[in-house]
Design a protein around this motif. Structure first.
Motif, PDB file in Angstrom:
ATOM      1  N   PHE A 249       0.850  -1.187   0.000  1.00 43.88           N
ATOM      2  CA  PHE A 249       0.000   0.000   0.000  1.00 43.88           C
ATOM      3  C   PHE A 249       0.891   1.243   0.000  1.00 43.88           C
ATOM      4  O   PHE A 249       2.050   1.186   0.408  1.00 43.88           O
ATOM      5  N   HIS A 250       0.324   2.370  -0.403  1.00 43.75           N
ATOM      6  CA  HIS A 250       1.122   3.596  -0.405  1.00 43.75           C
ATOM      7  C   HIS A 250       0.226   4.816  -0.255  1.00 43.75           C
ATOM      8  O   HIS A 250      -0.987   4.767  -0.526  1.00 43.75           O
ATOM      9  N   THR A 251       0.826   5.916   0.157  1.00 44.41           N
ATOM     10  CA  THR A 251       0.108   7.179   0.233  1.00 44.41           C
ATOM     11  C   THR A 251       0.039   7.807  -1.153  1.00 44.41           C
ATOM     12  O   THR A 251       0.756   7.411  -2.072  1.00 44.41           O
ATOM     13  N   ARG A 252      -0.813   8.801  -1.283  1.00 41.29           N
ATOM     14  CA  ARG A 252      -0.967   9.490  -2.559  1.00 41.29           C
ATOM     15  C   ARG A 252       0.325  10.211  -2.940  1.00 41.29           C
ATOM     16  O   ARG A 252       1.067  10.668  -2.094  1.00 41.29           O
ATOM     17  N   GLY A 253       0.555  10.290  -4.241  1.00 45.02           N
ATOM     18  CA  GLY A 253       1.737  10.968  -4.743  1.00 45.02           C
ATOM     19  C   GLY A 253       2.844  10.029  -5.153  1.00 45.02           C
ATOM     20  O   GLY A 253       3.686  10.372  -5.975  1.00 45.02           O
ATOM     21  N   ILE A 254       2.867   8.824  -4.587  1.00 46.61           N
ATOM     22  CA  ILE A 254       3.841   7.817  -4.997  1.00 46.61           C
ATOM     23  C   ILE A 254       3.342   7.155  -6.279  1.00 46.61           C
ATOM     24  O   ILE A 254       2.181   6.758  -6.375  1.00 46.61           O
ATOM     25  N   GLU A 255       4.205   7.040  -7.250  1.00 44.17           N
ATOM     26  CA  GLU A 255       3.832   6.486  -8.547  1.00 44.17           C
ATOM     27  C   GLU A 255       4.260   5.024  -8.641  1.00 44.17           C
ATOM     28  O   GLU A 255       5.434   4.699  -8.480  1.00 44.17           O
ATOM     29  N   THR A 256       3.297   4.143  -8.883  1.00 44.17           N
ATOM     30  CA  THR A 256       3.583   2.720  -9.085  1.00 44.17           C
ATOM     31  C   THR A 256       3.728   2.471 -10.579  1.00 44.17           C
ATOM     32  O   THR A 256       2.757   2.540 -11.330  1.00 44.17           O
ATOM     33  N   LEU A 257       4.938   2.177 -11.003  1.00 49.88           N
ATOM     34  CA  LEU A 257       5.189   1.939 -12.425  1.00 49.88           C
ATOM     35  C   LEU A 257       4.844   0.504 -12.825  1.00 49.88           C
ATOM     36  O   LEU A 257       4.410   0.259 -13.953  1.00 49.88           O
ATOM     37  N   SER A 258       5.046  -0.444 -11.901  1.00 46.88           N
ATOM     38  CA  SER A 258       4.686  -1.835 -12.187  1.00 46.88           C
ATOM     39  C   SER A 258       4.481  -2.586 -10.884  1.00 46.88           C
ATOM     40  O   SER A 258       5.001  -2.198  -9.835  1.00 46.88           O
ATOM     41  N   TRP A 259       3.695  -3.664 -10.961  1.00 47.02           N
ATOM     42  CA  TRP A 259       3.398  -4.542  -9.815  1.00 47.02           C
ATOM     43  C   TRP A 259       3.522  -5.969 -10.306  1.00 47.02           C
ATOM     44  O   TRP A 259       3.026  -6.306 -11.399  1.00 47.02           O
ATOM     45  N   GLY A 260       4.135  -6.832  -9.496  1.00 45.94           N
ATOM     46  CA  GLY A 260       4.244  -8.227  -9.894  1.00 45.94           C
ATOM     47  C   GLY A 260       4.263  -9.180  -8.715  1.00 45.94           C
ATOM     48  O   GLY A 260       4.864  -8.888  -7.678  1.00 45.94           O
ATOM     49  N   ALA A 261       3.573 -10.313  -8.868  1.00 40.41           N
ATOM     50  CA  ALA A 261       3.692 -11.440  -7.946  1.00 40.41           C
ATOM     51  C   ALA A 261       4.549 -12.477  -8.657  1.00 40.41           C
ATOM     52  O   ALA A 261       4.168 -12.997  -9.710  1.00 40.41           O
ATOM     53  N   LEU A 262       5.734 -12.755  -8.109  1.00 41.95           N
ATOM     54  CA  LEU A 262       6.750 -13.528  -8.821  1.00 41.95           C
ATOM     55  C   LEU A 262       6.595 -15.020  -8.562  1.00 41.95           C
ATOM     56  O   LEU A 262       6.549 -15.462  -7.413  1.00 41.95           O
ATOM     57  N   THR A 263       6.560 -15.788  -9.622  1.00 42.47           N
ATOM     58  CA  THR A 263       6.378 -17.243  -9.519  1.00 42.47           C
ATOM     59  C   THR A 263       7.683 -17.994  -9.761  1.00 42.47           C
ATOM     60  O   THR A 263       7.665 -19.151 -10.201  1.00 42.47           O
ATOM     61  N   ASP A 264       8.808 -17.377  -9.473  1.00 44.76           N
ATOM     62  CA  ASP A 264      10.100 -18.039  -9.655  1.00 44.76           C
ATOM     63  C   ASP A 264      10.114 -19.392  -8.949  1.00 44.76           C
ATOM     64  O   ASP A 264       9.660 -19.519  -7.799  1.00 44.76           O
ATOM     65  N   SER A 265      10.666 -20.380  -9.618  1.00 46.14           N
ATOM     66  CA  SER A 265      10.804 -21.707  -9.013  1.00 46.14           C
ATOM     67  C   SER A 265      12.089 -22.343  -9.529  1.00 46.14           C
ATOM     68  O   SER A 265      12.680 -21.885 -10.510  1.00 46.14           O
ATOM     69  N   ARG A 266      12.505 -23.402  -8.856  1.00 49.51           N
ATOM     70  CA  ARG A 266      13.705 -24.127  -9.271  1.00 49.51           C
ATOM     71  C   ARG A 266      13.487 -25.608  -9.036  1.00 49.51           C
ATOM     72  O   ARG A 266      13.094 -26.007  -7.940  1.00 49.51           O
ATOM     73  N   GLN A 267      13.705 -26.378 -10.088  1.00 51.49           N
ATOM     74  CA  GLN A 267      13.536 -27.829 -10.029  1.00 51.49           C
ATOM     75  C   GLN A 267      12.166 -28.192  -9.446  1.00 51.49           C
ATOM     76  O   GLN A 267      12.031 -29.091  -8.614  1.00 51.49           O
ATOM     77  N   GLY A 268      11.156 -27.460  -9.886  1.00 55.90           N
ATOM     78  CA  GLY A 268       9.787 -27.773  -9.504  1.00 55.90           C
ATOM     79  C   GLY A 268       9.413 -27.378  -8.102  1.00 55.90           C
ATOM     80  O   GLY A 268       8.412 -27.894  -7.571  1.00 55.90           O
TER      81      GLY A 268
END
Length: 284
Positions: A249-268
């Motif tokens: 979350f953020h206060t007004r005035g802060i600019e969110t350029l991108s958002w991501g939930a990362l699904t990185d995995s290794r060997q399953g």
């Protein structure tokens, strides 16, 4: 015309190098590490520690907050070069118990102040709050200055982990968090991150949204990855496997350029039972 070009060139050359960096984007993340328990078997911390460290290095986070990290896990993360860590253990206000730690890249940010409070009726000392039965719950905050834009003034990051059982505890924790944010940060730009054990439509999140904005909703580019952030180490489960409970979350005035939930995995295997959530930000 030649005089105009000369004037513009002069202005560019005389501009402060610091001003050239004002508003330079940086990356923030929240990551529930899953505590180190032997009963997790192949998913226990020693089996995934290197994967977590590699993930953080690769994505180049400038600030990240963790939840559930026990002292040995926090010590492992302190192997990451170039970061300063703030935050204390929830059980004694020093080292014992899980931490809601914040890691700050020293080259980019200067730590001005920091602190921790408990999500309870007695926030100044280790304590359980309201109907929470399992655990002490905490929030860690830090006041920072961007070394590349010192004229911009300080900003704040709060990192927390709400109770997973107490309905009253989550609701009152949201109210306390807003009150403490106001008293500590005032009108300064502020980010509030963590595992809130609460989905987007829940009462605690709606309380927070009465004063803050959801970075997923304000992202200038379409959100990346699944909306659900709890995976339970089930890499074969359909995504989103669970509700989104990890938020930025953020206060007004802060600019969110991108958002991501990362699904990185290794060997399953996932490196944690939560997905890390990251944003690319620009502060005013």
């Amino acid at each position: 015309m030649h005089r105009l070009f000369a004037l513009l060139a002069c202005l560019c050359l005389s501009a402060s190098p610091q001003l050239a960096h004002a508003g330079e984007p940086w990356r923030l993340a929240t990551y529930n590490l899953r505590l180190n328990v032997a009963s997790d078997g192949i998913n226990a911390w020693p089996q995934r520690r290197a994967q977590v460290l590699a993930l953080i290095r690769y994505h180049g986070w400038d600030i990240f907050g963790t939840q559930e990290g026990l002292p040995d896990q926090i010590a492992d993360l302190e192997q990451l070069a170039g970061f300063e860590r703030v935050g204390v253990g929830r059980d004694d206000g020093a080292a014992r118990g899980e931490h809601a730690a914040l890691f700050i890249r020293r080259e980019r940010f200067e730590v001005l102040r920091s602190g921790t409070f408990w999500l309870s009726e007695t926030p100044e000392k280790p304590s359980k709050g309201w109907d929470a039965r399992c655990c002490n719950r905490i929030a860690t905050w830090v006041e920072l200055r961007d070394r590349r834009a010192p004229q911009a003034g300080p900003f704040y990051v709060f990192n927390t982990h709400f109770d997973h059982e107490g309905l009253v505890a989550r609701r009152e924790s949201a109210k306390l968090l807003l009150a403490r944010r106001a008293s500590i940060a005032g009108d300064a730009p502020t980010l509030v991150i963590g595992d809130f054990n609460s989905g987007p439509g829940s009462e605690p999140v709606q309380i927070l949204l009465s004063e803050l904005l959801d970075a997923r909703a304000t992202s200038r580019t379409p959100p990346y990855g699944p909306e659900g952030t709890f995976n339970g180490f089930r890499i074969d489960a359909p995504l989103p496997a669970e509700e989104r409970i990890d938020h930025i979350f953020h206060t007004r005035g802060i600019e969110t350029l991108s958002w991501g939930a990362l699904t990185d995995s290794r060997q399953g295997r996932y490196p944690s039972d939560h997905l890390p959530v990251e944003v690319l930000l620009r502060l005013p």
